[in-house]
Design an enzyme around this catalytic site. Structure first.
Site, mmCIF file in Angstrom:
data_model
loop_
_atom_site.group_PDB
_atom_site.id
_atom_site.type_symbol
_atom_site.label_atom_id
_atom_site.label_comp_id
_atom_site.label_asym_id
_atom_site.label_seq_id
_atom_site.Cartn_x
_atom_site.Cartn_y
_atom_site.Cartn_z
ATOM 1 N N SER A 149 34.991 -11.240 12.110
ATOM 2 C CA SER A 149 34.319 -10.343 13.064
ATOM 3 C C SER A 149 34.405 -8.922 12.533
ATOM 4 C CB SER A 149 35.023 -10.407 14.421
ATOM 5 O OG SER A 149 34.568 -9.358 15.248
ATOM 6 N N TYR A 162 42.892 -10.156 18.893
ATOM 7 C CA TYR A 162 41.589 -10.508 18.313
ATOM 8 C C TYR A 162 41.367 -9.720 17.025
ATOM 9 C CZ TYR A 162 36.657 -11.716 17.920
ATOM 10 O OH TYR A 162 35.441 -12.195 17.461
HETATM 11 N N1 LIG Z 1 29.466 -13.792 19.637
HETATM 12 C C1 LIG Z 1 29.834 -12.675 19.041
HETATM 13 O O1 LIG Z 1 29.372 -11.586 19.416
HETATM 14 C C2 LIG Z 1 30.786 -12.708 17.887
HETATM 15 C C3 LIG Z 1 30.998 -11.523 17.171
HETATM 16 C C4 LIG Z 1 31.862 -11.526 16.097
HETATM 17 C C5 LIG Z 1 32.505 -12.682 15.741
HETATM 18 N N2 LIG Z 1 32.298 -13.828 16.436
HETATM 19 C C6 LIG Z 1 33.017 -15.032 16.002
HETATM 20 O O2 LIG Z 1 32.105 -16.082 15.839
HETATM 21 C C7 LIG Z 1 32.780 -17.317 16.049
HETATM 22 C C8 LIG Z 1 31.970 -18.178 17.014
HETATM 23 O O3 LIG Z 1 31.968 -17.523 18.273
HETATM 24 P P1 LIG Z 1 30.754 -17.682 19.293
HETATM 25 O O4 LIG Z 1 30.248 -16.357 19.578
HETATM 26 O O5 LIG Z 1 29.868 -18.749 18.832
HETATM 27 O O6 LIG Z 1 31.598 -18.131 20.591
HETATM 28 P P2 LIG Z 1 31.445 -19.350 21.603
HETATM 29 O O7 LIG Z 1 30.018 -19.580 21.935
HETATM 30 O O8 LIG Z 1 32.420 -19.059 22.677
HETATM 31 O O9 LIG Z 1 31.955 -20.606 20.731
HETATM 32 C C9 LIG Z 1 33.285 -20.691 20.344
HETATM 33 C C10 LIG Z 1 33.506 -22.047 19.724
HETATM 34 O O10 LIG Z 1 34.889 -22.151 19.325
HETATM 35 C C11 LIG Z 1 35.435 -23.338 19.907
HETATM 36 N N3 LIG Z 1 36.836 -23.149 20.257
HETATM 37 C C12 LIG Z 1 37.403 -22.136 20.950
HETATM 38 N N4 LIG Z 1 38.700 -22.359 21.123
HETATM 39 C C13 LIG Z 1 38.962 -23.569 20.550
HETATM 40 C C14 LIG Z 1 40.119 -24.363 20.419
HETATM 41 N N5 LIG Z 1 41.312 -23.985 20.937
HETATM 42 N N6 LIG Z 1 40.032 -25.545 19.759
HETATM 43 C C15 LIG Z 1 38.852 -25.963 19.252
HETATM 44 N N7 LIG Z 1 37.718 -25.248 19.335
HETATM 45 C C16 LIG Z 1 37.775 -24.065 19.985
HETATM 46 C C17 LIG Z 1 34.633 -23.580 21.162
HETATM 47 O O11 LIG Z 1 34.746 -24.944 21.538
HETATM 48 P P3 LIG Z 1 34.530 -25.425 23.071
HETATM 49 O O12 LIG Z 1 33.439 -24.575 23.629
HETATM 50 O O13 LIG Z 1 34.125 -26.869 22.898
HETATM 51 O O14 LIG Z 1 35.805 -25.228 23.774
HETATM 52 C C18 LIG Z 1 33.237 -23.201 20.698
HETATM 53 O O15 LIG Z 1 32.632 -24.255 20.009
HETATM 54 C C19 LIG Z 1 34.167 -16.967 16.562
HETATM 55 O O16 LIG Z 1 35.081 -17.084 15.502
HETATM 56 C C20 LIG Z 1 34.023 -15.530 17.003
HETATM 57 O O17 LIG Z 1 35.243 -14.833 16.947
HETATM 58 C C21 LIG Z 1 31.452 -13.881 17.519
#
Ligand SMILES: NC(=O)c1ccc[n+]([C@@H]2O[C@H](COP(=O)([O-])OP(=O)(O)OC[C@H]3O[C@@H](n4cnc5c(N)ncnc54)[C@H](OP(=O)(O)O)[C@@H]3O)[C@@H](O)[C@H]2O)c1
Length: 267
Positions: A149, A162
């Site tokens: 991130s 985070y």
């Molecule tokens: N969205 C943003 O703005 C943003 C910005 C910067 C970085 N990121 C990074 O991008 C990545 C994906 O995030 P996203 O935005 O796609 O978020 P999201 O829609 O909340 O998806 C998160 C994913 O991680 C899985 N997960 C969370 N905790 C877990 C655990 N304890 N065990 C197994 N799986 C787990 C969730 O599984 P379940 O839903 O099945 O529980 C889900 O598939 C993350 O690493 C996040 O930090 C996101």
């Protein structure tokens, strides 16, 4: 766990994605879904994993899913070994992550919250990336992407775990890139700004320079294909990183402390 058999003629690439049940991981699964691709989809929510797998199968991919909690690095390591023994992985994408901030009314984040974030965002992905790198070396190559991130590059007072876990992941990733380049194993660190997913939708207030999860998946897949060491997007966040490096730290901290960030309860 559900699966459709991968041993079909014409199979070209095998891709394991953590966090495939939602957001960026889901968009990546659908981006790669086509005939000849076998997708190994991990998440916690089996229903959502099944929905993503069904959609990917409609595009011609074969799929298998596994619901597991990445808070347990040892179980995740065993699952990775077993998946890779069955179907050697060409591309590993470690997208699962947990975003959280200091609860309202608290002066720090809670210790349990910090532990969970550290396990999911740092300990488990670095464990899995290391095991996969060792396996890919013996096979002569492969690609591993770690989703970090832009928070890695800022001292976020309201999200110390985070930003700290993503900073550790970033340094691990670029260090592993340096170690693996001679072995044809390509490590890509991805540092997104705001991507329109359930994680960022929880944040109340503006999400500047928001990118759709589909566009994020396209950018990430291209960077992986090119074996790039680091992808940061969208570009204004690269500028913000440079600017913060120029500002004296006490001033940067004062500005960061004044930022109002709130989030709604977990989805
Ligand atoms: N969205 C943003 O703005 C943003 C910005 C910067 C970085 N990121 C990074 O991008 C990545 C994906 O995030 P996203 O935005 O796609 O978020 P999201 O829609 O909340 O998806 C998160 C994913 O991680 C899985 N997960 C969370 N905790 C877990 C655990 N304890 N065990 C197994 N799986 C787990 C969730 O599984 P379940 O839903 O099945 O529980 C889900 O598939 C993350 O690493 C996040 O930090 C996101």
């Amino acid at each position: 766990m559900t699966s459709t058999p991968p041993n079909r003629p014409g199979l070209q690439s095998r891709i394991l994605i953590t966090g495939a049940s939602s957001g960026i991981g889901e968009a990546l699964a659908l981006h790669y879904a086509r005939a000849g691709t076998h997708l190994i989809l991990w998440g916690r929510n089996q229903t959502r994993l099944d929905q993503v797998a069904a959609q990917a199968a409609r595009h011609g991919a074969t799929t298998e899913t596994l619901a597991l909690d990445l808070c347990d690095p040892e179980a995740a390591l065993q699952a990775l070994r077993s998946a890779d023994d069955n179907t050697p992985v060409d591309i590993l994408i470690l997208a699962a992550g947990l975003g959280d901030i200091r609860p309202e009314g608290e002066l720090t984040e809670l210790p349990e919250q910090v532990k969970t974030i550290s396990l999911v965002n740092f300990t488990t992905p670095v464990t899995l990336a290391t095991e996969m790198a060792r396996r890919m070396i013996t096979r002569g190559g492969g690609n591993i992407a770690l989703i970090g991130s832009v928070a890695a590059f800022h001292d976020l007072p309201i999200a110390t775990a985070y930003s700290g876990s993503k900073a550790g992941l970033a340094r691990f990733s670029t260090a592993l890139h340096a170690a693996m380049t001679p072995h044809n194993v390509h490590i890509t660190l991805v540092s997104p700004g705001y991507v329109d997913t359930p994680m960022s939708q929880r944040l109340e207030g503006a999400r500047p320079f928001l990118v759709s999860s589909r566009k994020a998946a396209r950018l990430i897949a291209r960077a992986i294909g090119q074996g790039r060491a680091h992808l940061m997007f969208p570009w204004p966040f690269a500028l913000a990183r440079l600017l913060e490096m120029l500002v004296p730290r006490p001033i940067a901290h004062r500005l960061l402390r004044s930022a109002e960030v709130r989030q709604s309860a977990s989805n």
